[in-house]
Design a protein around this motif. Structure first.
Motif, PDB file in Angstrom:
ATOM      1  N   ILE A  75      10.872  -1.932  -3.646  1.00 47.40           N
ATOM      2  CA  ILE A  75      11.048  -1.251  -2.362  1.00 47.40           C
ATOM      3  C   ILE A  75      12.546  -1.046  -2.158  1.00 47.40           C
ATOM      4  O   ILE A  75      13.319  -1.994  -2.256  1.00 47.40           O
ATOM      5  CB  ILE A  75      10.481  -2.084  -1.200  1.00 47.40           C
ATOM      6  CG1 ILE A  75       8.998  -2.379  -1.409  1.00 47.40           C
ATOM      7  CG2 ILE A  75      10.719  -1.359   0.129  1.00 47.40           C
ATOM      8  CD1 ILE A  75       8.103  -1.171  -1.504  1.00 47.40           C
ATOM      9  N   GLY A 135       8.245   2.419  -2.241  1.00 50.05           N
ATOM     10  CA  GLY A 135       8.352   2.750  -0.829  1.00 50.05           C
ATOM     11  C   GLY A 135       9.779   2.577  -0.369  1.00 50.05           C
ATOM     12  O   GLY A 135      10.649   2.132  -1.135  1.00 50.05           O
ATOM     13  N   ILE A 137      12.437   1.640   3.187  1.00 45.87           N
ATOM     14  CA  ILE A 137      12.750   1.308   4.572  1.00 45.87           C
ATOM     15  C   ILE A 137      14.142   1.855   4.836  1.00 45.87           C
ATOM     16  O   ILE A 137      15.079   1.574   4.092  1.00 45.87           O
ATOM     17  CB  ILE A 137      12.711  -0.207   4.818  1.00 45.87           C
ATOM     18  CG1 ILE A 137      11.291  -0.744   4.593  1.00 45.87           C
ATOM     19  CG2 ILE A 137      13.183  -0.537   6.238  1.00 45.87           C
ATOM     20  CD1 ILE A 137      11.191  -2.260   4.686  1.00 45.87           C
ATOM     21  N   PRO A 157       5.760   6.180   0.876  1.00 45.10           N
ATOM     22  CA  PRO A 157       5.625   5.579   2.205  1.00 45.10           C
ATOM     23  C   PRO A 157       7.015   5.203   2.715  1.00 45.10           C
ATOM     24  O   PRO A 157       7.815   4.622   1.979  1.00 45.10           O
ATOM     25  CB  PRO A 157       4.766   4.343   1.956  1.00 45.10           C
ATOM     26  CG  PRO A 157       4.083   4.588   0.653  1.00 45.10           C
ATOM     27  CD  PRO A 157       5.036   5.409  -0.156  1.00 45.10           C
ATOM     28  N   VAL A 159       9.272   3.687   6.240  1.00 47.99           N
ATOM     29  CA  VAL A 159       9.333   3.120   7.583  1.00 47.99           C
ATOM     30  C   VAL A 159      10.782   3.169   8.055  1.00 47.99           C
ATOM     31  O   VAL A 159      11.689   2.788   7.312  1.00 47.99           O
ATOM     32  CB  VAL A 159       8.811   1.671   7.622  1.00 47.99           C
ATOM     33  CG1 VAL A 159       9.042   1.050   9.003  1.00 47.99           C
ATOM     34  CG2 VAL A 159       7.325   1.620   7.268  1.00 47.99           C
ATOM     35  N   LEU A 324       4.924  -0.951   6.014  1.00 47.48           N
ATOM     36  CA  LEU A 324       5.136  -0.288   4.734  1.00 47.48           C
ATOM     37  C   LEU A 324       4.065  -0.692   3.720  1.00 47.48           C
ATOM     38  O   LEU A 324       3.500   0.163   3.014  1.00 47.48           O
ATOM     39  CB  LEU A 324       6.526  -0.617   4.192  1.00 47.48           C
ATOM     40  CG  LEU A 324       6.933   0.144   2.923  1.00 47.48           C
ATOM     41  CD1 LEU A 324       7.062   1.628   3.218  1.00 47.48           C
ATOM     42  CD2 LEU A 324       8.235  -0.389   2.354  1.00 47.48           C
TER      43      LEU A 324
END
Length: 356
Positions: A75, A135, A137, A157, A159, A324
């Motif tokens: 991530i 993903g 963030i 994805p 966030v 997430l």
């Protein structure tokens, strides 16, 4: 041929995942899930797999495992800029919370950037579109966009944390900036303050817009004019909080009618402002009350101890990771796009009723 040799990305030595599966009496896919995302396997099965792994001395190679199943377990986190944020320490605190939650979920954290220049933006987008990460963030900043490519179109994805992008359909985890500043301004009014000095972040910035709106809402609710608040700053980013505070002290000195309460939108601003003001002979809180935003641990040890609105960064980090991983696993637990986690006001010796 030794089945435990390094072949096509398998673990270089020791027991293989298949051995663990046989000993535990489960499918290889179950072992993979238990190691990559423990929350997806029931506790009894997970205990059998962990016991088998320990017995066989199995140590999974996280990157190789991700490549074998065609999915990365990395991530990436996208920073608004440098890790250096003065004494506020918000970014390191956020990173620590997110990293802890990701490890518990079987994922690894990668810092994608230390700047937000064009080279960094391209690197972030290359990671996103190249399949290297699972993903993202993004902290307190807009999505990277270069040459027609945008992170929003990467299929990852995503966030957003500390910046509300829910209007664009992006899952966002934020605190109640406006309400928190409104409440502390109302408390200052209750104490008798009627003239305010606001230390601003960059003009148009989400946090500054929300926090200043909180000041104005409190004044309106009390039947007071917005002309009672004077602003300083608005030109520099939050990373230059110390400089904003120093400039604000100079601006304050030029005012004919001095405010009795200061609301700073970061701890850094407040700390440098207070230092300069005290060198000029003013006393906190006898001559001037000061409150700030962030909740840095150092505020407790300032002179005097600084009142601050503490951001719930640990809870926000956990919430961002949960959202997430739900998106990665295609688990939709809530229809809410915006998650708000309340901050808390810590009142210390820097706030008191005005002398007159």
């Amino acid at each position: 041929m030794n089945k435990n040799k390094d072949v096509a990305g398998e673990e270089p030595s020791g027991a293989l995942m298949a051995d663990v599966a046989r000993l535990a009496g489960v499918a290889i896919s179950t072992v993979s899930r238990a190691l990559a995302n423990p929350g997806r396997v029931n506790e009894k099965t997970r205990a059998k797999i962990n016991a088998a792994a320990r017995q066989l001395g199995y140590t999974p190679n996280a990157m190789a495992r991700g490549l074998r199943v065609g999915k990365s377990n990395i991530i990436m986190i996208i920073l608004p800029g440098s890790l250096y944020y003065g004494v506020s320490q918000i970014i390191p605190q956020v990173l620590q919370s997110i990293n802890k939650s990701l490890i518990q979920g079987g994922y690894n954290l990668m810092i994608a950037n230390l700047d937000r220049d064009e080279i960094s933006e391209r690197h972030i987008l290359d990671l996103a579109f190249g399949g290297s990460v699972r993903g993202a963030i993004i902290l307190s900043s807009k999505l990277p966009e270069v040459d027609g490519r945008s992170l929003a179109n990467s299929g990852l994805p995503i966030v957003s944390m500390l910046l509300d992008m829910s209007d664009a359909g992006l899952q966002s985890v934020v605190t109640n900036d406006r309400e928190a500043v409104r409440d502390v301004t109302a408390e200052l009014i209750r104490l008798g303050h009627r003239r305010f000095f606001y230390l601003a972040g960059p003009e148009g910035n989400y946090h500054d817009v929300e926090r200043y709106a909180g000041v104005l809402e409190a004044l309106e609710a009390a039947g007071l004019s917005d002309e009672l608040v004077r602003r300083s700053g608005g030109h520099l980013d939050y990373q230059h909080g110390f400089d904003i505070g120093v400039q604000a002290a100079d601006d304050f000195a030029q005012l004919t009618e001095k405010p009795t309460a200061v609301i700073a939108t970061s701890d850094d601003m407040a700390i440098s402002f207070v230092s300069c003001i005290q060198r000029g002979g003013l006393r906190i809180p006898d001559d001037l009350s000061v409150v700030s935003f962030d909740g840095s641990p150092v505020c407790e040890f300032s002179s005097p101890p600084l009142s601050t609105i503490e951001q719930p960064v640990e809870e926000m980090g956990r919430a961002a990771v949960d959202l997430l991983l739900d998106a990665i696993d295609q688990r939709q637990k809530t229809a809410e796009v915006r998650t708000v986690i309340r901050s808390r006001l810590i009142l210390r010796e820097s706030v008191a009723a005005p002398k007159s």
